[in-house]
Design a protein around this motif. Structure first.
Motif, PDB file in Angstrom:
ATOM      1  N   ASP A  90      22.824  10.467 -60.333  1.00 49.87           N
ATOM      2  CA  ASP A  90      21.573  10.711 -61.046  1.00 49.87           C
ATOM      3  C   ASP A  90      21.441  12.206 -61.309  1.00 49.87           C
ATOM      4  OD1 ASP A  90      18.802  11.285 -61.611  1.00 49.87           O
ATOM      5  OD2 ASP A  90      18.278   9.321 -60.799  1.00 49.87           O
ATOM      6  N   VAL A  92      19.135  13.937 -62.948  1.00 50.72           N
ATOM      7  CA  VAL A  92      17.785  14.474 -62.730  1.00 50.72           C
ATOM      8  C   VAL A  92      17.545  14.697 -61.239  1.00 50.72           C
ATOM      9  CG1 VAL A  92      15.312  14.010 -62.997  1.00 50.72           C
ATOM     10  CG2 VAL A  92      16.893  13.495 -64.871  1.00 50.72           C
ATOM     11  N   GLU A  93      17.925  13.725 -60.434  1.00 48.93           N
ATOM     12  CA  GLU A  93      17.796  13.849 -58.979  1.00 48.93           C
ATOM     13  C   GLU A  93      18.666  15.012 -58.474  1.00 48.93           C
ATOM     14  OE1 GLU A  93      19.686  11.104 -55.726  1.00 48.93           O
ATOM     15  OE2 GLU A  93      17.791  10.198 -56.395  1.00 48.93           O
ATOM     16  N   SER A  94      19.847  15.169 -59.049  1.00 50.76           N
ATOM     17  CA  SER A  94      20.743  16.265 -58.654  1.00 50.76           C
ATOM     18  C   SER A  94      20.117  17.615 -58.980  1.00 50.76           C
ATOM     19  CB  SER A  94      22.090  16.124 -59.360  1.00 50.76           C
ATOM     20  OG  SER A  94      22.737  14.939 -58.962  1.00 50.76           O
ATOM     21  N   ARG A  95      19.495  17.720 -60.139  1.00 51.56           N
ATOM     22  CA  ARG A  95      18.823  18.966 -60.526  1.00 51.56           C
ATOM     23  C   ARG A  95      17.704  19.289 -59.537  1.00 51.56           C
ATOM     24  NH1 ARG A  95      16.638  20.055 -66.613  1.00 51.56           N
ATOM     25  NH2 ARG A  95      17.469  22.174 -66.631  1.00 51.56           N
ATOM     26  N   GLU A  96      16.916  18.282 -59.202  1.00 52.47           N
ATOM     27  CA  GLU A  96      15.825  18.476 -58.238  1.00 52.47           C
ATOM     28  C   GLU A  96      16.363  18.922 -56.880  1.00 52.47           C
ATOM     29  OE1 GLU A  96      13.897  14.658 -58.405  1.00 52.47           O
ATOM     30  OE2 GLU A  96      12.878  15.133 -60.300  1.00 52.47           O
ATOM     31  N   GLU A  97      17.500  18.356 -56.480  1.00 53.26           N
ATOM     32  CA  GLU A  97      18.089  18.712 -55.195  1.00 53.26           C
ATOM     33  C   GLU A  97      18.622  20.148 -55.208  1.00 53.26           C
ATOM     34  OE1 GLU A  97      18.986  18.090 -51.179  1.00 53.26           O
ATOM     35  OE2 GLU A  97      17.594  17.141 -52.558  1.00 53.26           O
ATOM     36  N   GLU A  99      17.409  22.569 -56.972  1.00 57.06           N
ATOM     37  CA  GLU A  99      16.210  23.405 -56.904  1.00 57.06           C
ATOM     38  C   GLU A  99      15.639  23.427 -55.489  1.00 57.06           C
ATOM     39  OE1 GLU A  99      13.632  22.101 -60.094  1.00 57.06           O
ATOM     40  OE2 GLU A  99      15.091  22.761 -61.600  1.00 57.06           O
ATOM     41  N   ARG A 100      15.595  22.271 -54.831  1.00 56.99           N
ATOM     42  CA  ARG A 100      15.072  22.199 -53.470  1.00 56.99           C
ATOM     43  C   ARG A 100      15.887  23.070 -52.522  1.00 56.99           C
ATOM     44  NH1 ARG A 100      15.925  20.415 -48.709  1.00 56.99           N
ATOM     45  NH2 ARG A 100      17.891  19.370 -49.171  1.00 56.99           N
TER      46      ARG A 100
END
Length: 145
Positions: A90, A92-97, A99-100
């Protein structure tokens, strides 16, 4: 939580800028190594190139044209530089991770298709890594010659 990498998708290498090298290189991979060109590579203005199929899912992406390429985001942020690309579950999930975790990255949207999202980051040694969405259809419907 770590990003969910599913496979090595491709390695990216540079081509000489001359048009004759493009066909010479295609012939090398076909005639010498027995690999086939993926005719489904989209036309990317200012970035001539080849996608060479390796096995069932892997590819070699060869990029030509002048550097920096027309889609470069800045120094060292050019998707035509040598890199390895990993397909993720995913994007989008990878991008969020990323950033986190505070990992520096840069993104290109809509380059290979209207809805494509590619994330680029560097490992501690400076090697570029691309992350993009795993494409289930690509595994079964490759455009081979």
């Amino acid at each position: 939580m770590a990003i969910k990498v599913l496979e090595i998708h491709h390695t990216g290498y540079r081509l000489d800028t001359g048009a004759e090298k493009l066909e010479d290189t295609a012939s090398f991979y076909s005639d010498v190594l027995g690999l086939h060109r993926d005719r489904g590579r989209p036309t990317i203005p200012g970035i001539p190139g080849l996608w060479i199929n390796v096995g069932e899912v892997g590819q070699i992406h060869l990029f030509g044209g002048n550097q920096p390429s027309p889609v470069a985001k800045g120094p060292g942020q050019d998707p035509t530089l040598p890199h390895i690309a990993l397909a993720v579950a995913d994007i989008v999930e990878s991008r969020e991770e990323l950033e986190r975790m505070g990992v520096r990255y840069w993104a290109i949207e809509g380059l290979t298709s209207p809805d494509s999202l590619q994330l680029f980051l560097n490992d501690p040694c400076g090697n570029m890594v691309e992350l993009h969405q795993f494409d289930k259809c690509r595994c079964t419907a490759r455009n081979r010659i």
